[in-house]
Design a protein around this motif. Structure first.
Motif: not given
Length: 158
Positions: A139-146
């Motif tokens: 699974k690929i997620e794009v997220q800079k910070v939580p």
């Protein structure tokens, strides 16, 4: 089975966001940088050690060493793997490292790259690696910070 809390692609490797936000968010006590160049660069390791949170261990392994030793990790080690590129993550997965999700944080713009989403720039090799990871069930997620919303990872495949 190693206790991998998060695997992240961030070409800055260990830096402020990783140290202050992601490490505590996932509860990691070990930052494992899987990168062939950094594994042999004591100066860069020292700089990253300064950014690591107090009480969190750091390791700097080549991709192959990570593949070879990750299975020997103690249960108490809550591992946060940080890679520079999707190609490195793909090599880890192909080498048997049990990665089921990857967080994409930052991939700098460079010659031959195009902005895919947010602060993530890709070239055709990156897209091929992301596709191969997805095809392997990662699974690929794009997220800079939580604290920020996830961005549309489908844009990585265009």
């Amino acid at each position: 089975m190693p206790n991998i809390m998060l695997t992240r692609i961030d070409n800055r490797l260990i830096h402020g966001q990783v140290a202050t936000q992601w490490t505590s968010y996932v509860g990691a006590n070990l930052l494992l940088v899987a990168n062939d160049k950094v594994a042999n660069d004591k100066m860069r390791q020292g700089l990253m050690d300064m950014a690591a949170p107090t009480g969190v261990a750091t390791r700097y392994f080549t991709i192959q060493k990570t593949i070879d030793v990750i299975g020997k990790a103690a249960d108490r080690q809550k591992i946060f793997i940080i890679c520079e590129t999707p190609q490195d993550v793909l090599k880890l997965v192909e080498g048997g490292v049990p990665i089921d999700k990857v967080n994409v944080g930052n991939m700098h713009m460079a010659d031959g790259k195009r902005v895919a989403v947010g602060v993530v720039a890709v070239d055709d090799d990156d897209v091929a690696a992301f596709r191969a990871l997805r095809d392997k069930g990662v699974k690929i997620e794009v997220q800079k910070v939580p604290s920020e919303a996830k961005e549309n990872a489908e844009k990585l495949f265009i």
